[in-house]
Design a protein around this motif. Structure first.
Motif, mmCIF file in Angstrom:
data_model
loop_
_atom_site.group_PDB
_atom_site.id
_atom_site.type_symbol
_atom_site.label_atom_id
_atom_site.label_comp_id
_atom_site.label_asym_id
_atom_site.label_seq_id
_atom_site.Cartn_x
_atom_site.Cartn_y
_atom_site.Cartn_z
ATOM 1 N N UNK A 141 20.482 10.352 8.707
ATOM 2 C CA UNK A 141 19.467 10.691 7.705
ATOM 3 C C UNK A 141 18.941 9.406 7.073
ATOM 4 N N UNK A 142 17.627 9.324 6.940
ATOM 5 C CA UNK A 142 16.973 8.191 6.275
ATOM 6 C C UNK A 142 16.483 8.653 4.907
ATOM 7 N N UNK A 143 16.826 7.902 3.881
ATOM 8 C CA UNK A 143 16.393 8.204 2.511
ATOM 9 C C UNK A 143 15.326 7.200 2.098
ATOM 10 N N UNK A 144 14.246 7.699 1.496
ATOM 11 C CA UNK A 144 13.236 6.805 0.937
ATOM 12 C C UNK A 144 12.175 6.353 1.915
ATOM 13 N N UNK A 145 11.913 7.141 2.969
ATOM 14 C CA UNK A 145 10.814 6.818 3.873
ATOM 15 C C UNK A 145 9.513 6.756 3.075
ATOM 16 N N UNK A 146 8.568 5.875 3.452
ATOM 17 C CA UNK A 146 7.319 5.742 2.684
ATOM 18 C C UNK A 146 6.665 7.097 2.414
ATOM 19 N N UNK A 147 6.303 7.305 1.168
ATOM 20 C CA UNK A 147 5.646 8.545 0.777
ATOM 21 C C UNK A 147 6.595 9.666 0.404
ATOM 22 N N UNK A 148 7.898 9.459 0.549
ATOM 23 C CA UNK A 148 8.847 10.527 0.224
ATOM 24 C C UNK A 148 8.814 10.819 -1.278
ATOM 25 N N UNK A 149 8.569 12.065 -1.621
ATOM 26 C CA UNK A 149 8.558 12.499 -3.010
ATOM 27 C C UNK A 149 9.881 13.156 -3.345
ATOM 28 N N UNK A 150 10.059 13.482 -4.623
ATOM 29 C CA UNK A 150 11.266 14.196 -5.031
ATOM 30 C C UNK A 150 11.337 15.551 -4.346
ATOM 31 N N UNK B 157 6.606 -2.138 12.993
ATOM 32 C CA UNK B 157 6.592 -0.678 13.070
ATOM 33 C C UNK B 157 5.459 -0.135 12.210
ATOM 34 N N UNK B 158 4.879 1.026 12.575
ATOM 35 C CA UNK B 158 3.792 1.601 11.760
ATOM 36 C C UNK B 158 4.204 1.865 10.319
ATOM 37 N N UNK B 159 5.473 2.251 10.098
ATOM 38 C CA UNK B 159 5.903 2.575 8.739
ATOM 39 C C UNK B 159 5.906 1.362 7.826
ATOM 40 N N UNK B 160 5.977 0.168 8.401
ATOM 41 C CA UNK B 160 6.050 -1.046 7.581
ATOM 42 C C UNK B 160 4.788 -1.260 6.756
ATOM 43 N N UNK B 161 3.670 -0.759 7.228
ATOM 44 C CA UNK B 161 2.393 -0.962 6.526
ATOM 45 C C UNK B 161 1.884 0.311 5.856
ATOM 46 N N UNK B 162 2.713 1.344 5.809
ATOM 47 C CA UNK B 162 2.294 2.589 5.162
ATOM 48 C C UNK B 162 2.210 2.406 3.647
ATOM 49 N N UNK B 163 1.309 3.165 3.041
ATOM 50 C CA UNK B 163 1.211 3.165 1.585
ATOM 51 C C UNK B 163 2.403 3.925 0.997
ATOM 52 N N UNK B 164 2.536 3.802 -0.315
ATOM 53 C CA UNK B 164 3.537 4.554 -1.078
ATOM 54 C C UNK B 164 4.959 4.227 -0.647
#
Length: 502
Positions: free
Chosen positions: A309-318, A347-354
């Motif tokens: 499980x990955x916690x805190x992926x870009x854009x992850x909300x509560x 990786x694409x996630x490296x430049x994602x917002x939020x």
């Protein structure tokens, strides 16, 4: 440079990362021994230090360069020492490593592990660093010699590379597209391991259950599992890691109907939020994931299921994180490997917002750990009073030398510490003991004999362990035995041999 031909040169391989890296390190060790190098004794300084790197986590770079910094001091004291860096981070950084650490002698990638002995000799001869990073696989790693760390267990790679495009993962760009081995080659390797004393194998692949995609058979993995059941002497089969999107009912059936396939499944969830799974380009959703677990438990009620499980992926909300907690609660994982998301350049996630703030990720991570600890404890507690079979292993329990206990793995892969009756002789690593669970914790079980005697089944793996001990005392004993395992030492399989030292 001083004369080092009076004795064989010694080596040490340090492994960072996943089971695939552990498997690769056994191949690196085998290739070095086939070329005449000798493994360094524990606590002694090796002539050659090989670092097999991982590039998945953010701190991979720091771990590598911190290790290289410590080795630099050793090399200043020994001009003949060589340092080699291989694996995923070497594949990614290519020539950067020798720029940052010019005392490194060899840099090689994931596609040319078999070149290591030649590169080491070339670096010594030319007195300059050798960097060789291939963009395509040179030889399938499993065709290389191996030095297995366990007499009882072996890793068998069935595929390399990955065809998925998960936005957080750099592995496909480092290991390449998926390439599958032919089924006959895989089964031949397993039989060779069994002939050498192994009674357990773990099938490896980046997405192990997509095996067959290269030669157009979507049912190939289930067929392969069933075929392992026909191998005489093979008692335990495991595999890692499958992808939920490719997990089909025929695989569940093969697991349930093949007696030596263990009641264990490691199935990466990554997130319980469908929105985040889509952003990760994970081609399944939480409902499908939970449905797979239901089907597995319907056919194999006692299966132990673990996950990533990955916690805190870009854009992850509560709200997204709450969905992960919900799925974890419903899934009832026996254990979970939990990670805080870290940026991996390329990786694409490296430049994602939020991007989620570190303090928020940490707080969510702590909550997830607390939840999973409770679930793991509750699931383990259900086993108290049940009978289990434990494959004894060396080094599984840190306190075994302080207590009258042995350690090993149950069929569902839980770690078990077994109390020995007073005066009883300890079973050999590789033997199997029958015990009853007396206490459970989230991370291990305590077990003991049902009566005054602990039943022990002596196995071919235990015999192989005996042979390994005899070989350690007398390297010439039983010199005709072995196929490259822990018991008999590695053999060269078509690999040009370089004799190092006298």
């Amino acid at each position: 440079m001083t004369d080092v031909t009076a004795r064989p040169r010694t080596y040490e391989v340090r492994t960072f990362g996943c089971q695939m890296n552990v498997h690769d390190s056994e191949r690196l060790s085998g290739s070095l021994e086939a070329a005449g190098y000798v493994r360094a004794d524990a606590g002694s300084d090796a002539d050659i230090v090989v670092i097999n790197t991982c590039a998945v986590r953010e701190n991979a770079d720091n771990k590598l360069y911190g290790t290289l910094g410590h080795l630099a001091a050793s090399k200043r004291l020994n001009a003949d020492m060589q340092i080699a860096v291989g694996g995923c981070l070497a594949q990614k950084d290519k020539g950067v490593i020798v720029q940052k650490a010019p005392w490194v002698d060899v840099v090689f990638g994931t596609h040319n592990m078999g070149s290591l002995p030649t590169l080491l000799e070339r670096a010594r001869h030319n007195e300059e660093a050798q960097v060789e990073i291939l963009e395509a696989l040179e030889v399938f790693p499993s065709t290389l010699p191996t030095r297995r760390e366990s007499a009882a267990s072996g890793w068998v790679s069935i595929s390399v590379g990955c065809n998925n495009t998960c936005t957080f993962c750099i592995v496909p760009s480092l290991r390449g597209k998926e390439r599958d081995r032919r089924p006959g080659d895989i089964l031949s390797e397993i039989r060779m391991l069994v002939d050498d004393g192994a009674i357990e194998v773990t099938l490896l692949g980046q997405n192990v259950n997509s095996y067959g995609v290269e030669f157009g058979d979507r049912l190939a993995f289930g067929k392969l599992l069933r075929a392992t059941g026909e191998i005489e002497g093979l008692e335990r089969v495991r595999f890692t890691s499958p992808h939920p999107a490719a997990f089909t009912d025929d695989v569940v059936d093969a697991m349930a109907e093949t007696p030596n396939v263990m009641p264990q499944l490691h199935m990466p969830l990554q997130s319980g939020s469908d929105r985040i799974l889509k952003a990760m380009r994970r081609s399944y959703r939480s409902e499908r994931f939970l449905g797979i677990l239901d089907r597995v438990r319907d056919r194999i009620p006692h299966a132990a299921i673990s996950t990533d499980i990955i916690v805190g992926f870009p854009g992850e909300t509560e709200e997204d994180f709450a969905e992960t907690l919900r799925v974890v609660e419903q899934a009832r994982f026996a254990s979970a490997f939990t990670f805080q998301y870290s940026i991996r350049p390329g990786t694409p996630a490296a430049t994602m917002d939020a991007q989620v703030p570190k303090e928020v990720v940490q707080e969510r991570y702590d909550r997830l750990i607390e939840l999973q600890e409770r679930i793991s404890g509750e699931e383990s507690q259900k086993l108290v009073g049940t009978s289990i079979e434990v494959l004894v292993a060396p080094g599984e329990g840190r306190r075994d030398s302080e207590t009258a206990r042995i350690s090993g793995r149950a069929e569902d892969n839980r770690l078990v510490h077994v109390d020995l009756p007073a005066g009883a002789e300890a079973p050999r690593p590789g033997d199997v003991v029958s015990a009853v669970v007396t206490r459970a914790t989230p991370h291990f079980l305590i077990a003991g004999p049902a009566g005054a005697i602990l039943p022990v089944r002596r196995t071919r793996a235990g015999d192989a362990w005996d042979r390994a001990q005899a070989m350690a005392l007398d390297p010439h004993a039983d010199s005709d035995h072995g196929h490259g395992g822990a018991a008999g030492g590695p053999v060269s399989i078509g690999l040009p041999t370089l004799r190092v030292g006298a």
